[in-house]
Enzyme design. Sequence first.
Site, mmCIF file in Angstrom:
data_model
loop_
_atom_site.group_PDB
_atom_site.id
_atom_site.type_symbol
_atom_site.label_atom_id
_atom_site.label_comp_id
_atom_site.label_asym_id
_atom_site.label_seq_id
_atom_site.Cartn_x
_atom_site.Cartn_y
_atom_site.Cartn_z
ATOM 1 N N HIS A 42 0.826 -1.202 0.000
ATOM 2 C CA HIS A 42 0.000 0.000 0.000
ATOM 3 C C HIS A 42 0.864 1.257 0.000
ATOM 4 O O HIS A 42 1.893 1.312 0.683
ATOM 5 C CB HIS A 42 -0.893 0.028 1.241
ATOM 6 C CG HIS A 42 -2.178 -0.713 1.075
ATOM 7 N ND1 HIS A 42 -3.385 -0.230 1.500
ATOM 8 C CD2 HIS A 42 -2.444 -1.917 0.511
ATOM 9 C CE1 HIS A 42 -4.345 -1.092 1.218
ATOM 10 N NE2 HIS A 42 -3.795 -2.137 0.624
ATOM 11 N N GLY A 110 -5.866 -3.852 -7.593
ATOM 12 C CA GLY A 110 -5.534 -2.687 -6.802
ATOM 13 C C GLY A 110 -6.683 -1.949 -6.150
ATOM 14 O O GLY A 110 -7.854 -2.304 -6.274
ATOM 15 N N GLU A 111 -6.295 -0.874 -5.425
ATOM 16 C CA GLU A 111 -7.216 0.008 -4.714
ATOM 17 C C GLU A 111 -6.902 1.444 -5.097
ATOM 18 O O GLU A 111 -5.733 1.836 -5.191
ATOM 19 C CB GLU A 111 -7.047 -0.149 -3.194
ATOM 20 C CG GLU A 111 -7.328 -1.534 -2.656
ATOM 21 C CD GLU A 111 -8.806 -1.755 -2.393
ATOM 22 O OE1 GLU A 111 -9.585 -0.798 -2.569
ATOM 23 O OE2 GLU A 111 -9.170 -2.882 -2.008
ATOM 24 N N SER A 177 -11.431 -11.376 -5.975
ATOM 25 C CA SER A 177 -12.667 -11.540 -5.214
ATOM 26 C C SER A 177 -13.868 -11.664 -6.141
ATOM 27 O O SER A 177 -15.009 -11.657 -5.692
ATOM 28 C CB SER A 177 -12.874 -10.361 -4.263
ATOM 29 O OG SER A 177 -12.899 -9.139 -4.977
ATOM 30 N N GLY A 178 -13.596 -11.762 -7.443
ATOM 31 C CA GLY A 178 -14.655 -11.925 -8.433
ATOM 32 C C GLY A 178 -14.277 -12.993 -9.437
ATOM 33 O O GLY A 178 -13.124 -13.434 -9.501
ATOM 34 N N THR A 195 -9.667 -13.735 0.169
ATOM 35 C CA THR A 195 -9.742 -13.442 1.595
ATOM 36 C C THR A 195 -10.970 -14.080 2.219
ATOM 37 O O THR A 195 -11.995 -14.274 1.567
ATOM 38 C CB THR A 195 -9.774 -11.924 1.857
ATOM 39 O OG1 THR A 195 -10.885 -11.350 1.152
ATOM 40 C CG2 THR A 195 -8.493 -11.274 1.387
#
Length: 339
Positions: A42, A110-111, A177-178, A195
């Site tokens: 991060h 990413g974020e 997550s998809g 997660t």
Amino acid sequence: MTPPPIRFGYKASAEQFGPSELADLAVAAEEHGFDSVFISDHLQPWRHDGGHAPASLPWLGAVGARTQRVILGTSVLTPTIRYHPGVIAQAFATLGSMYPGRIVLGVGTGESLNEVPLGLAWPEQKERFARLKESVNLIHELWTGERVTFEGEYYRTDKATIYDRPADPVPIYIGASGPAATRLAGRIADGFITTSGKAPSLYTDTLLPALRDGVEKAGRRLDELDTLMEMKVSFDTDRERAMQDTRFWAALALKPEQKAGVEDPLEMQRLADELPIEQAASRWIVSDDPDEHVEKIRTYLDLGFRHLVFHAPGHDQQRFLALYGEQILPRLRALVGQG
């Protein structure tokens, strides 16, 4: 091909501790019997007060020098916006050369809070996915070829060579997550990262079928991949303490629409602090009983995940590592026939 062994790892909380203390914790994790240590990458943490964000690349190099056997990797790094994939290819080839067989490159889409503060555009999901796929392909080419000229939609190289690289390429794991990114992991990656703490149907009905689909379309076998679950766990002999420890990481319980477009750690912190403690703890396995704790973890082993990396939310991580090393890891190893 022999399936990867079942492993139990430690997630170094880079958003919560400075680099030196975090390195000490990684060393302690090895001493307490963990098999791996993973760190996020991060630019900014999930909260401002008490937050940290050490850079993963120098940290991995330093921790590699202080440990002997643990696998070290990112969970995850975004090789698509603030990094050029070629820079990541060089960095992880160097790490792999220094610590052969011990380095993993975990990547994801990413974020926004790690890219927008640098003045970088934050693309829509479709483009972020396309960038991830292209970046992994480019990294593979740079690790296997010489004088690589690459003309992609987002990245290019002109007769580029990574001169120092390990005999065996560093494994690349894709975090998802998809279904789309999970399917991509099944097709082109060495491992898959996701997660814990979400609806069981996400794993049984969406992610694992997508992973199998990707594997089958690539003519591979599922047991060729390392399936890594980043486990959100809060274990303490004091159950109330275990519950309250989750407060620092309350941002993880925010719904996607609640944190969409939030790039300021102060604003993320404000939103997270408004959550009741029950919601803040909702992503975590909160326990004070070792047998109960292991039984809840077993759910993920039964799903087929072979690499569980434990992320604890509390400020006293040395206490967590000692408790896990004494009470949880021996039970888990006995459960999977490693006792």
